[in-house]
Write a protein that holds these residues in place. Structure first.
Motif, mmCIF file in Angstrom:
data_model
loop_
_atom_site.group_PDB
_atom_site.id
_atom_site.type_symbol
_atom_site.label_atom_id
_atom_site.label_comp_id
_atom_site.label_asym_id
_atom_site.label_seq_id
_atom_site.Cartn_x
_atom_site.Cartn_y
_atom_site.Cartn_z
ATOM 1 N N SER A 13 0.849 -1.186 0.000
ATOM 2 C CA SER A 13 0.000 0.000 0.000
ATOM 3 C C SER A 13 0.891 1.245 0.000
ATOM 4 C CB SER A 13 -0.933 0.007 1.207
ATOM 5 O OG SER A 13 -0.191 0.001 2.393
ATOM 6 N N ALA A 14 0.369 2.343 -0.543
ATOM 7 C CA ALA A 14 1.115 3.605 -0.614
ATOM 8 C C ALA A 14 1.186 4.237 0.775
ATOM 9 C CB ALA A 14 0.434 4.560 -1.578
ATOM 10 N N ASP A 15 2.223 5.078 0.988
ATOM 11 C CA ASP A 15 2.324 5.804 2.245
ATOM 12 C C ASP A 15 1.102 6.697 2.401
ATOM 13 O OD1 ASP A 15 4.707 4.715 2.986
ATOM 14 O OD2 ASP A 15 5.915 6.329 2.108
ATOM 15 N N VAL A 16 0.493 6.644 3.558
ATOM 16 C CA VAL A 16 -0.698 7.442 3.815
ATOM 17 C C VAL A 16 -0.327 8.909 3.983
ATOM 18 C CG1 VAL A 16 -2.618 7.790 5.395
ATOM 19 C CG2 VAL A 16 -1.867 5.488 4.841
ATOM 20 N N THR A 17 0.753 9.189 4.684
ATOM 21 C CA THR A 17 1.131 10.559 4.970
ATOM 22 C C THR A 17 2.610 10.756 4.694
ATOM 23 O OG1 THR A 17 -0.506 10.642 6.717
ATOM 24 C CG2 THR A 17 1.188 12.335 6.746
ATOM 25 N N ASP A 18 2.897 11.816 3.954
ATOM 26 C CA ASP A 18 4.283 12.224 3.750
ATOM 27 C C ASP A 18 4.562 13.301 4.790
ATOM 28 O OD1 ASP A 18 6.755 12.968 2.934
ATOM 29 O OD2 ASP A 18 6.151 13.700 0.958
ATOM 30 N N TRP A 19 5.114 12.894 5.950
ATOM 31 C CA TRP A 19 5.277 13.795 7.085
ATOM 32 C C TRP A 19 6.201 14.959 6.787
ATOM 33 C CZ3 TRP A 19 1.904 13.975 10.727
ATOM 34 C CH2 TRP A 19 1.148 12.851 11.009
ATOM 35 N N ALA A 20 7.199 14.771 6.016
ATOM 36 C CA ALA A 20 8.135 15.859 5.710
ATOM 37 C C ALA A 20 7.426 16.967 4.916
ATOM 38 C CB ALA A 20 9.334 15.324 4.941
ATOM 39 N N ALA A 21 6.637 16.588 3.953
ATOM 40 C CA ALA A 21 5.910 17.586 3.158
ATOM 41 C C ALA A 21 4.852 18.298 4.004
ATOM 42 C CB ALA A 21 5.247 16.921 1.954
ATOM 43 N N ARG A 22 4.162 17.533 4.814
ATOM 44 C CA ARG A 22 3.137 18.125 5.670
ATOM 45 C C ARG A 22 3.758 19.105 6.656
ATOM 46 N NH1 ARG A 22 -1.761 14.954 8.324
ATOM 47 N NH2 ARG A 22 -2.283 14.934 6.144
ATOM 48 N N LEU A 23 4.858 18.721 7.275
ATOM 49 C CA LEU A 23 5.551 19.599 8.212
ATOM 50 C C LEU A 23 6.043 20.866 7.517
ATOM 51 C CD1 LEU A 23 6.514 19.944 11.117
ATOM 52 C CD2 LEU A 23 8.626 18.784 10.472
ATOM 53 N N GLY A 24 6.525 20.736 6.301
ATOM 54 C CA GLY A 24 6.960 21.899 5.520
ATOM 55 C C GLY A 24 5.826 22.882 5.279
ATOM 56 N N TRP A 25 4.646 22.377 4.930
ATOM 57 C CA TRP A 25 3.483 23.232 4.697
ATOM 58 C C TRP A 25 3.034 23.935 5.986
ATOM 59 C CZ3 TRP A 25 1.617 25.247 0.486
ATOM 60 C CH2 TRP A 25 1.864 24.637 -0.726
ATOM 61 N N VAL A 26 3.037 23.199 7.087
ATOM 62 C CA VAL A 26 2.625 23.783 8.377
ATOM 63 C C VAL A 26 3.589 24.888 8.783
ATOM 64 C CG1 VAL A 26 2.358 23.315 10.844
ATOM 65 C CG2 VAL A 26 1.348 21.766 9.170
ATOM 66 N N VAL A 27 4.881 24.643 8.687
ATOM 67 C CA VAL A 27 5.872 25.666 9.037
ATOM 68 C C VAL A 27 5.730 26.871 8.112
ATOM 69 C CG1 VAL A 27 8.351 26.176 9.069
ATOM 70 C CG2 VAL A 27 7.499 24.072 10.103
ATOM 71 N N GLY A 28 5.539 26.628 6.828
ATOM 72 C CA GLY A 28 5.349 27.735 5.874
ATOM 73 C C GLY A 28 4.122 28.569 6.200
ATOM 74 N N LEU A 29 3.018 27.921 6.554
ATOM 75 C CA LEU A 29 1.788 28.626 6.913
ATOM 76 C C LEU A 29 1.980 29.458 8.181
ATOM 77 C CD1 LEU A 29 -1.219 29.143 6.348
ATOM 78 C CD2 LEU A 29 -1.725 27.132 7.738
ATOM 79 N N LEU A 30 2.642 28.897 9.187
ATOM 80 C CA LEU A 30 2.899 29.637 10.425
ATOM 81 C C LEU A 30 3.795 30.848 10.166
ATOM 82 C CD1 LEU A 30 3.346 26.719 12.993
ATOM 83 C CD2 LEU A 30 1.384 28.271 12.748
ATOM 84 N N LEU A 31 4.793 30.697 9.320
ATOM 85 C CA LEU A 31 5.653 31.838 8.976
ATOM 86 C C LEU A 31 4.865 32.926 8.239
ATOM 87 C CD1 LEU A 31 8.964 30.059 7.911
ATOM 88 C CD2 LEU A 31 8.579 31.491 9.934
ATOM 89 N N PHE A 32 3.959 32.513 7.363
ATOM 90 C CA PHE A 32 3.125 33.479 6.641
ATOM 91 C C PHE A 32 2.221 34.247 7.605
ATOM 92 C CE2 PHE A 32 -0.878 34.491 4.442
ATOM 93 C CZ PHE A 32 -0.392 35.400 3.505
ATOM 94 N N ILE A 33 1.604 33.541 8.550
ATOM 95 C CA ILE A 33 0.734 34.190 9.540
ATOM 96 C C ILE A 33 1.540 35.159 10.397
ATOM 97 C CG2 ILE A 33 -0.655 33.769 11.620
ATOM 98 C CD1 ILE A 33 -1.632 31.176 10.233
ATOM 99 N N ALA A 34 2.735 34.751 10.811
ATOM 100 C CA ALA A 34 3.599 35.641 11.599
ATOM 101 C C ALA A 34 3.964 36.890 10.796
ATOM 102 C CB ALA A 34 4.847 34.892 12.045
ATOM 103 N N LEU A 35 4.248 36.729 9.510
ATOM 104 C CA LEU A 35 4.572 37.875 8.652
ATOM 105 C C LEU A 35 3.390 38.841 8.557
ATOM 106 C CD1 LEU A 35 6.426 39.331 6.578
ATOM 107 C CD2 LEU A 35 5.303 37.928 4.821
ATOM 108 N N VAL A 36 2.191 38.323 8.389
ATOM 109 C CA VAL A 36 0.995 39.174 8.289
ATOM 110 C C VAL A 36 0.799 39.964 9.584
ATOM 111 C CG1 VAL A 36 -1.526 39.131 8.115
ATOM 112 C CG2 VAL A 36 -0.146 37.798 6.517
ATOM 113 N N TYR A 37 0.928 39.298 10.737
ATOM 114 C CA TYR A 37 0.775 40.008 12.015
ATOM 115 C C TYR A 37 1.857 41.059 12.209
ATOM 116 C CZ TYR A 37 -3.102 37.356 13.870
ATOM 117 O OH TYR A 37 -4.346 36.826 14.087
#
Length: 189
Positions: A13-37
């Motif tokens: 079966s295929a990997d259900v979650t690619d944790w590295a990619a997911r973590l990258g997106w979460v960190v990117g989103l948090l940095l974007f929110i911090a920049l906006v504030y």
């Protein structure tokens, strides 16, 4: 012929979650929110710098006289008179807070827990009205008590909302009556 068990065992079966990619997106989103504030905070500070020509706010006199009216509610901010989206942030006028208003013959005492208190002398009051909005707050028609006053060379609208909205009409009537009486007495002299 292969059996079903063999067929199932051959495939992975295929990997259900690619944790590295997911973590990258979460960190990117948090940095974007911090920049906006951060940008919003810098904009607030810049607006305060642009309004630095506004003089210090007056404080209440030690003997203001007996209270004509008192009100508990919210202070929603101040704007340039007639421009309900042009928020004034200098000297803490842009900070929303709880408020205790006291109207005396000397003027309007604005006490704000957690923010800078200020006093509007009676001779600086220009108008009171009920309106529907001020920068950052829009209510039903007549939901806000707007007090127009002069400070330095600038006319300012300050927005208040009483805990008991029905009493706001009395405030408008009393403040406007004070202004009209002062104007009439000033021309009679």
């Amino acid at each position: 012929m292969t059996t079903l068990v063999e067929l199932a065992a051959e495939k992975e079966s295929a990997d259900v979650t690619d944790w590295a990619a997911r973590l990258g997106w979460v960190v990117g989103l948090l940095l974007f929110i911090a920049l906006v504030y951060w940008l919003m905070r810098e904009g607030w500070k810049w607006r305060g710098t642009l309004q630095s020509d506004l003089p210090e706010l007056p404080s209440a006199p030690s003997e203001a006289g007996p209270a004509r009216l008192e009100l508990s509610g919210r202070y929603h901010g101040s704007t340039t008179a007639g421009q309900w989206l042009d928020r004034i942030v200098a000297h803490g006028l842009g900070t929303r807070s709880r408020v205790e208003l006291t109207l005396t013959d000397a003027g309007l005492d604005v006490v704000r827990p957690g923010a800078a208190d200020f006093f509007i002398p009676a001779d600086r009051l220009r108008e009171a009205r009920l309106d529907k909005g001020i920068a950052g707050k829009v209510l039903a028609e007549g939901g806000l008590l707007i007090v127009t006053w002069e400070h330095g060379e600038k006319l300012i609208d300050s927005g208040f909302r009483s805990d008991h909205a029905a009493e706001q009409a009395e405030w408008v009537e009393t403040i406007n009556s004070m202004i009209n009486t002062a104007t009439t007495e000033g021309t009679a002299r």
